[in-house]
Scaffold this motif. Structure first.
Motif, PDB file in Angstrom:
ATOM      1  N   GLY A  10     -19.765 -10.718   6.917  1.00 50.61           N
ATOM      2  CA  GLY A  10     -18.946  -9.583   7.340  1.00 50.61           C
ATOM      3  C   GLY A  10     -17.507  -9.705   6.882  1.00 50.61           C
ATOM      4  O   GLY A  10     -16.922  -8.742   6.369  1.00 50.61           O
ATOM      5  N   GLU A  11     -16.932 -10.904   7.036  1.00 53.07           N
ATOM      6  CA  GLU A  11     -15.542 -11.131   6.625  1.00 53.07           C
ATOM      7  C   GLU A  11     -15.373 -10.913   5.124  1.00 53.07           C
ATOM      8  O   GLU A  11     -14.375 -10.341   4.674  1.00 53.07           O
ATOM      9  N   THR A  12     -16.347 -11.369   4.352  1.00 54.62           N
ATOM     10  CA  THR A  12     -16.277 -11.208   2.893  1.00 54.62           C
ATOM     11  C   THR A  12     -16.396  -9.740   2.502  1.00 54.62           C
ATOM     12  O   THR A  12     -15.683  -9.259   1.615  1.00 54.62           O
ATOM     13  N   LEU A  13     -17.288  -9.020   3.178  1.00 55.04           N
ATOM     14  CA  LEU A  13     -17.448  -7.589   2.900  1.00 55.04           C
ATOM     15  C   LEU A  13     -16.181  -6.808   3.248  1.00 55.04           C
ATOM     16  O   LEU A  13     -15.795  -5.883   2.526  1.00 55.04           O
ATOM     17  N   ILE A  14     -15.553  -7.180   4.348  1.00 51.75           N
ATOM     18  CA  ILE A  14     -14.299  -6.524   4.742  1.00 51.75           C
ATOM     19  C   ILE A  14     -13.238  -6.745   3.665  1.00 51.75           C
ATOM     20  O   ILE A  14     -12.508  -5.824   3.282  1.00 51.75           O
ATOM     21  N   GLN A  15     -13.183  -7.969   3.175  1.00 50.68           N
ATOM     22  CA  GLN A  15     -12.204  -8.310   2.137  1.00 50.68           C
ATOM     23  C   GLN A  15     -12.460  -7.505   0.862  1.00 50.68           C
ATOM     24  O   GLN A  15     -11.528  -6.940   0.270  1.00 50.68           O
ATOM     25  N   ILE A  16     -13.726  -7.433   0.461  1.00 50.24           N
ATOM     26  CA  ILE A  16     -14.075  -6.664  -0.738  1.00 50.24           C
ATOM     27  C   ILE A  16     -13.787  -5.178  -0.515  1.00 50.24           C
ATOM     28  O   ILE A  16     -13.309  -4.476  -1.413  1.00 50.24           O
ATOM     29  N   GLY A  17     -14.075  -4.704   0.696  1.00 45.05           N
ATOM     30  CA  GLY A  17     -13.813  -3.302   1.030  1.00 45.05           C
ATOM     31  C   GLY A  17     -12.342  -2.957   0.935  1.00 45.05           C
ATOM     32  O   GLY A  17     -11.962  -1.917   0.376  1.00 45.05           O
ATOM     33  N   GLU A  18     -11.507  -3.836   1.470  1.00 41.35           N
ATOM     34  CA  GLU A  18     -10.053  -3.607   1.425  1.00 41.35           C
ATOM     35  C   GLU A  18      -9.544  -3.630  -0.014  1.00 41.35           C
ATOM     36  O   GLU A  18      -8.690  -2.821  -0.401  1.00 41.35           O
ATOM     37  N   GLU A  19     -10.062  -4.562  -0.792  1.00 38.78           N
ATOM     38  CA  GLU A  19      -9.640  -4.666  -2.197  1.00 38.78           C
ATOM     39  C   GLU A  19     -10.097  -3.445  -2.998  1.00 38.78           C
ATOM     40  O   GLU A  19      -9.376  -2.959  -3.877  1.00 38.78           O
ATOM     41  N   THR A  20     -11.288  -2.950  -2.677  1.00 35.27           N
ATOM     42  CA  THR A  20     -11.815  -1.767  -3.363  1.00 35.27           C
ATOM     43  C   THR A  20     -10.988  -0.530  -3.013  1.00 35.27           C
ATOM     44  O   THR A  20     -10.686   0.300  -3.882  1.00 35.27           O
ATOM     45  N   SER A  21     -10.618  -0.409  -1.750  1.00 35.43           N
ATOM     46  CA  SER A  21      -9.779   0.717  -1.314  1.00 35.43           C
ATOM     47  C   SER A  21      -8.412   0.659  -1.986  1.00 35.43           C
ATOM     48  O   SER A  21      -7.854   1.695  -2.379  1.00 35.43           O
ATOM     49  N   HIS A  22      -7.886  -0.550  -2.122  1.00 30.98           N
ATOM     50  CA  HIS A  22      -6.595  -0.723  -2.795  1.00 30.98           C
ATOM     51  C   HIS A  22      -6.706  -0.340  -4.270  1.00 30.98           C
ATOM     52  O   HIS A  22      -5.815   0.310  -4.824  1.00 30.98           O
ATOM     53  N   LEU A  23      -7.820  -0.735  -4.875  1.00 31.12           N
ATOM     54  CA  LEU A  23      -8.052  -0.396  -6.281  1.00 31.12           C
ATOM     55  C   LEU A  23      -8.140   1.118  -6.462  1.00 31.12           C
ATOM     56  O   LEU A  23      -7.665   1.668  -7.453  1.00 31.12           O
ATOM     57  N   ALA A  24      -8.728   1.784  -5.476  1.00 31.92           N
ATOM     58  CA  ALA A  24      -8.898   3.241  -5.541  1.00 31.92           C
ATOM     59  C   ALA A  24      -7.562   3.978  -5.583  1.00 31.92           C
ATOM     60  O   ALA A  24      -7.451   5.043  -6.201  1.00 31.92           O
ATOM     61  N   SER A  25      -6.564   3.400  -4.934  1.00 38.61           N
ATOM     62  CA  SER A  25      -5.258   4.073  -4.867  1.00 38.61           C
ATOM     63  C   SER A  25      -4.612   4.227  -6.238  1.00 38.61           C
ATOM     64  O   SER A  25      -3.796   5.122  -6.456  1.00 38.61           O
ATOM     65  N   ASN A  26      -4.991   3.350  -7.176  1.00 40.16           N
ATOM     66  CA  ASN A  26      -4.421   3.421  -8.527  1.00 40.16           C
ATOM     67  C   ASN A  26      -5.455   3.821  -9.582  1.00 40.16           C
ATOM     68  O   ASN A  26      -5.188   3.726 -10.778  1.00 40.16           O
ATOM     69  N   ALA A  27      -6.624   4.252  -9.119  1.00 38.08           N
ATOM     70  CA  ALA A  27      -7.718   4.560 -10.046  1.00 38.08           C
ATOM     71  C   ALA A  27      -7.578   5.959 -10.648  1.00 38.08           C
ATOM     72  O   ALA A  27      -6.843   6.806 -10.134  1.00 38.08           O
TER      73      ALA A  27
END
Length: 243
Positions: free
Chosen positions: A89-106
């Motif tokens: 769960g912790e790893t998925l949350i981390q990947i989710g946050e990083e993906t959302s951050h990536l989306a902001s500049n996509a």
């Protein structure tokens, strides 16, 4: 010889095709994550991770590389078979946050799918962590309930089962204090199986376990602190009653 305009047009078309392919891949991931996750076996989950990791592995952007690194870690957790729901769960949350951050500049074409994917990953991560926490608290409360009863009337099988349950929660930890508690539980289990064990032997092990458990409660997260403290006190009390 192709003109500069023709070359530029070809590059734009190629870029659009890549965006479409990326979009389709993201949508397939979102669709898979939106379904019943309990129906996805570990091999299928690893295949999904490999598919996504493959599309990110060649990227040069540091943000994308971070996601790829954590996807690799997630794959190791799933294949290792020892990871808890909290770990995953912790790893998925981390990947989710990083993906959302990536989306902001996509780019516009992949922005929405990336945002949706990031939210979905974080949501699943939180859900897994909470479910695992609830299960662990239930196990702790089960041990507490056993200790609150008359220790003399506890069947050896029930005692061994309670110890095994608790030991299974602790044995995967890398924390030295937790490892000591796990070793103490192992010692307690051996005593229960030994017909010649004396009350004093149990008293020493239970008292030590109680002290270690209360100490670990000081560093426990919210939700765990109180049940662990209660468990530690009951263990110490049980130990003193046998002295």
């Amino acid at each position: 010889m192709a003109s500069k305009q023709e070359t530029k047009s070809k590059q734009e078309n190629s870029s659009k095709k890549e965006d479409v392919a990326d979009n389709q891949e993201l949508n397939s991931l979102i669709e898979a994550l939106s379904g019943d996750l309990t129906a996805i076996d570990s091999d299928a989950a690893v295949d999904l991770i490999d598919e996504w990791h493959g599309s990110l592995g060649k990227a040069k952007e540091s943000d994308v590389k971070e996601i790829a690194t954590h996807l690799k870690h997630l794959k190791q957790l799933l294949k290792g078979g020892k990871a808890t729901g909290h770990d995953i769960g912790e790893t998925l949350i981390q990947i989710g946050e990083e993906t959302s951050h990536l989306a902001s500049n996509a780019d516009k074409e992949v922005k929405n799918p990336l945002q949706k994917l990031g939210k979905q990953l974080s949501k699943i991560g939180v859900s897994l962590s909470k479910a695992d926490d609830r299960e662990q608290i239930e196990h702790i409360n089960s041990v507490v309930e056993t200790l609150e009863g008359d220790l003399i009337e506890i069947e050896p099988e029930a005692a061994l089962s309670a110890i095994d349950t608790w030991h299974s929660l602790l044995q995967k930890s890398d924390d030295e204090n937790i490892k000591e508690i796990a070793n103490g539980l192992k010692e307690l289990k051996q005593l229960l199986k030994r017909k010649t064990a004396k009350s004093q032997d149990f008293a020493e092990v239970l008292t030590k376990l109680g002290e270690q458990t209360q100490q670990s409660a000081d560093e426990a997260t919210r939700g765990f602190k109180r049940p662990i403290q209660k468990l530690g006190k009951l263990l110490s009390k049980a130990g003193k009653s046998l002295e």
